[in-house]
Enzyme design. Structure first.
Site, PDB file in Angstrom:
ATOM      1  NE  ARG B 297      58.803  68.426  78.685  1.00 22.89           N
ATOM      2  CZ  ARG B 297      59.500  68.434  77.568  1.00 22.89           C
ATOM      3  NH1 ARG B 297      60.819  68.337  77.610  1.00 22.89           N
ATOM      4  NH2 ARG B 297      58.896  68.520  76.410  1.00 22.89           N
ATOM      5  CG  HIS B 439      49.567  67.138  80.744  1.00 25.88           C
ATOM      6  ND1 HIS B 439      48.709  67.893  81.511  1.00 25.88           N
ATOM      7  CD2 HIS B 439      50.131  66.258  81.588  1.00 25.88           C
ATOM      8  CE1 HIS B 439      48.769  67.475  82.761  1.00 25.88           C
ATOM      9  NE2 HIS B 439      49.617  66.498  82.833  1.00 25.88           N
ATOM     10  CD  GLU B 440      53.079  71.050  80.511  1.00 24.74           C
ATOM     11  OE1 GLU B 440      53.853  71.507  79.647  1.00 24.74           O
ATOM     12  OE2 GLU B 440      52.115  71.680  80.961  1.00 24.74           O
ATOM     13  N   GLY B 441      54.735  67.223  76.925  1.00 28.50           N
ATOM     14  CA  GLY B 441      55.697  66.346  76.239  1.00 28.50           C
ATOM     15  C   GLY B 441      55.380  64.899  76.548  1.00 28.50           C
TER      16      GLY B 441
END
Lengths: 258, 601
Positions: B297, B439-441
């Site tokens: 993140r 992406h990644e949350g």
């Protein structure tokens, strides 16, 4: 195979150069310094020779203490040791630089010396040739390919519009030209190891020389920036025919190219 | 000569003058390093970026990956890039020496990543993912798996991935369905689908190693039933050969940007012959994966800041050279036009971009500094840095991602019609940046993570620590003339943050979790803006001190520009929290009241 590499630290070519107040040198402030790009080719070629033939690669540089950074970069690429010759306050011309290098190299054992054919800061083209002369060894410049066999070096060199093939007996000095190789990047393990590799500094006195014998034969009298390009000129006119006539007239009478 | 995509001067300012990188070398863990070595590493990064990555920036976008005969084809230089990043030690740059890494401080590693990602974001993703996967293997896998997979990954010969998302389980990972059937052979048989897997397959490597989460057959529902597996594309047959492991690429997505890297859909076990190896403890897969997710993140925020940096320098170059119009009040059409940077509104657009880029870089380096403290601080202090990192991660991910879109959009605006055309790089930067809030949350997930989890966890300890850290810097800044007014502004914002947080926390009991979290994204936006203001205060303090100490003439413009950009942030950006505060505290839960059926027309 004992390989020596000559290396110079120069301002990066993307640096904005300004002439110093003395008008014969450039302002060092804010400049980024790097290894002379032709010397990168020299380091790379030396490493390749060592990888195929064994031996050691020693880098020599003439310059101020700061030039050790460029030697370290060469060590990070994989060279074994470095020697920095610090001339102190002496301003060296090409011959003086060659004399310093010759004094350092004479007591050393070597099979081949590799240099850049010129440094991109002063474009002097002289050090490698003068050094070969002082050492009394063959000098081959503008090398784009080399092969070693039976105590000889065979080189392909650029000449106007083509190449020539030449051969010399070792020990010899060769000077690199673009196209010789694609220099490797310094690796992180290489950088870590470089910090621990031997790098010694020598003064003029350490080499058994004195400044009197190294006074420059050539001195810079003035540095000038290139003339700034002037803006273009738009030819005005009511019609294409009028504009073409005016253009032809200008090319003929003002530019005198037709 | 390569165009400028990042400021080495600014990175050095952050590393050496704001975060005191050299102080880390006093700790035994980093004692093998020194500043000269750091500078060499930075130079090596820059050279790699300029010579290898930047020249491919446009080409990798225009020649996007494609699927042919079941194999994803990528730009032929990807193989060379992976090799260089492997042999050059970059894949393991931040790993401890015990893992065969270079043990570089996180701060320096962050700067190197910013350099490479600003030159070519897509290119940096391949080794970056491999590094993340290798970290997981080092942390949790058996010695046998380590010996089988790590050497080729560290050398850049094999790709690593994170395989989490499924068609029906993206933000809601608890719903994932990929199943691992136990065997008595020491491996599991995997069956399932994964989508949006970055670098999930390509011909720039000889094998792909997926770090995949799935559910062991019969495991409980939800996140507690999730385990982590290593699933190779090809598995060693025990006789020195690699054979197919029944992993199929079903498609490669055609994306808006970030086209230099393939995003794939993968099918595992179509022929019931896909072997996976359990990594770490069964049922703790998501916990293990989050070891990589926090890093990933922050990595997303880093990529976003890097892209915005490249767009800013492209815009700056254009504004300095494009003549258009005359200074206000100059009516004589015979005077030459001025470069557009002479216009106040253009300078405002440039200041906005610089404020976003350098503020984000500051927050990312702040996170790296805390990561470094985890390597050198005594054990009893670890909880402090872990909590701070946990709290800052959603902001370090989301602020650069969301603001990076606006910054790259402003870069296009600086170029006018040319910016909208493919002849200039800014439209690509804009497209490339759009993935980052996803992406990644997603930003929505980050908002809930921040407000629902990070701020509230352990009775608000992380939140209290953040206030402590920021107020320590406020106190230091108050003592520096010329920065004190900014310190007062930040103090006022911190007070507001406390009040808003307390009021929101009160909603949990009174109105329930749904209303409490309904505007979590706005809370994230407000908190993120304050966190960046904190970073700008730190930078202004360092720049002011440098100016007071009489900087080198060549540094004068840098520090003056730094001071004005800091003032810009406090004058133009920080006040934007006022609208957010009003919304967050007015007590009207309108998004909850808006029924889905009302969206009928």
């Amino acid at each position: 195979m004992e390989i020596l590499v000559l290396l110079k630290q120069v301002p990066a070519t993307e640096s904005l150069i300004a002439i110093a107040n003395d008008r014969v040198s450039i302002k060092p402030d804010g400049l980024k310094y790097v290894m002379n790009p032709y010397d990168e080719l020299a380091v790379e070629e030396a490493l390749r020779i060592r990888e195929s033939q064994g031996g050691t690669v020693t880098i020599l540089s003439v310059g101020p203490a700061k030039a050790a950074e460029a030697i370290r970069t060469g060590l990070a690429m994989g060279a074994d040791k470095g020697i920095l010759i610090d001339p102190g306050n002496l301003t060296c011309d090409g011959l003086a630089t060659a004399k310093l290098l010759a004094a350092a190299i004479k007591p050393m054992t070597y099979d081949i010396i590799i240099a850049g054919h010129r440094a991109v800061d002063d474009d002097n083209f002289q050090v490698a040739t003068a050094l070969a002369e002082l050492l009394g060894i063959p000098n081959i410049s503008m090398v784009v390919k080399q092969t070693l066999a039976d105590g000889k070096i065979r080189c392909l060199c650029t000449v106007e519009g083509g190449t020539k093939e030449v051969e010399a007996t070792l020990p010899a000095l060769i000077a690199t030209q673009r196209g010789l190789n694609d220099p490797r990047y310094a690796s992180l393990p290489g950088i870590m190891k470089a910090k621990k590799k031997p790098l010694e500094t020598r003064s003029i006195a350490d080499l058994g020389l004195d400044a009197a014998g190294l006074q420059p034969l050539v001195t810079i009298k003035a540095l000038k920036m290139p003339v700034e390009r002037k803006g273009g000129r738009v030819i005005e006119g009511d019609s294409v025919a009028v504009k073409v006539a005016a253009l032809v007239k200008a090319l003929h009478e003002e530019a005198k190219v037709i | 000569m390569a165009g400028k995509f990042v400021s080495m001067r600014n990175l050095k300012f952050l590393m050496y003058e704001v975060f005191d990188l050299v102080a880390l070398t006093k700790a035994p863990y980093y004692s093998q390093h020194n500043q000269k070595g750091f500078d060499m590493v930075l130079d090596a990064s820059m050279k790699l970026a300029q010579k290898m990555l930047y020249p491919l920036f446009e080409e990798m976008d225009r020649k996007a990956p494609y699927l042919e005969d079941g194999q994803v084809k990528v730009h032929p230089q990807v193989r060379a890039i992976m090799k260089e990043f492997g042999q050059g030690g970059w894949i393991g740059a931040s790993f401890p020496e015990a893992w065969d890494g270079q043990q570089l401080p996180g701060l320096l590693h962050c700067a190197c990543q910013l350099i490479k990602s600003s030159a070519n974001y897509s290119a940096g993703v391949y080794p970056g993912l491999t590094s993340g996967a290798a970290r997981l293997i080092n942390l949790f896998a058996s010695d046998e798996l380590k010996a089988t997979y790590l050497p080729n990954m560290m050398d850049g010969k094999w790709q690593g991935t994170m395989a989490l998302t499924e068609p029906q389980a993206g933000s809601s990972l608890g719903d994932l369905a990929t199943t691992a059937f136990p065997t008595d052979q020491g491996y599991y048989l995997l069956k399932g689908q994964k989508v949006f897997i970055s670098a999930g397959d390509h011909d720039g490597v000889d094998n792909v190693v997926h770090m995949l989460i799935g559910r062991i057959d019969g495991a409980p529902q939800g996140v507690r039933g999730i385990s982590l597996f290593l699933v190779p594309k090809k598995r060693p047959d025990g006789k020195g050969k690699l054979i197919s492991n029944d992993v199929t690429v079903s498609q490669v997505f055609h994306k808006m940007g970030y086209r230099g890297a393939p995003i794939t859909e993968l099918s595992f076990g179509d022929k019931d012959d896909c072997r996976g190896f359990l990594v770490g403890e069964a049922g703790r897969g998501l916990m293990h994966m989050f070891q990589m997710m926090n890093e990933a993140r922050i990595g997303v925020g880093l990529g976003a800041a890097a892209i915005a940096s490249a767009a800013y320098y492209a815009a700056l170059d254009y504004c300095q050279t494009r003549p258009q119009g005359r200074k206000m009040g100059a009516k004589d059409m015979n005077t030459p036009q001025v470069p557009i940077i002479e216009h106040a509104d253009v300078r405002r657009m440039l200041l906005f971009q610089r404020a976003v880029v350098e503020g984000s870089e500051g927050l990312l380096m702040q996170c790296s500094r805390y990561e470094d403290m985890l390597n050198i601080a005594p054990k009893e202090e670890h909880a402090r840095y872990e909590l701070l990192l946990d709290l800052l991660t959603p902001m370090a991910k989301s602020y650069p991602s969301e603001m990076g879109i606006l910054a790259t959009s402003q870069a296009i605006q600086c170029l006018g019609g040319y910016g909208y055309c493919e002849d200039f790089p800014v439209e690509q930067h804009f497209r490339d940046s759009r993935i980052h809030p996803i992406h990644e949350g997603t930003t929505g997930i980050q908002g809930m993570d921040l407000l629902g989890r990070k701020v509230m966890m352990k009775d608000g300890q992380a939140f209290i620590l953040f206030l402590e850290e920021a107020r320590k810097d406020v106190a230091a800044a108050r003592a520096v003339a010329g920065v004190a007014p900014l310190a007062e502004q930040l103090e006022a914002a911190l007070k507001t943050l406390e009040e808003v947080t307390a009021q929101l926390a009160g909603l949990i009991g009174k109105k329930g979790v749904e209303i409490f979290l309904a505007d979590a994204t706005l809370y994230l936006e407000m908190f993120g803006t304050i966190a960046i203001a904190w970073q700008w205060l730190l930078q202004a303090t360092a720049a002011r001190k440098a100016l007071d100490n009489g900087p080198k003439p060549a540094d004068m413009n840098f520090y003056q520009g730094k001071m004005i950009t800091a003032r810009y942030f406090f004058a133009y950006e920080l006040p934007k929290i006022k609208g957010l505060v009003q919304r967050l505290t007015d007590g009207d839960p309108l998004t909850v009241e808006m029924e889905s059926s009302y969206f009928s027309d």
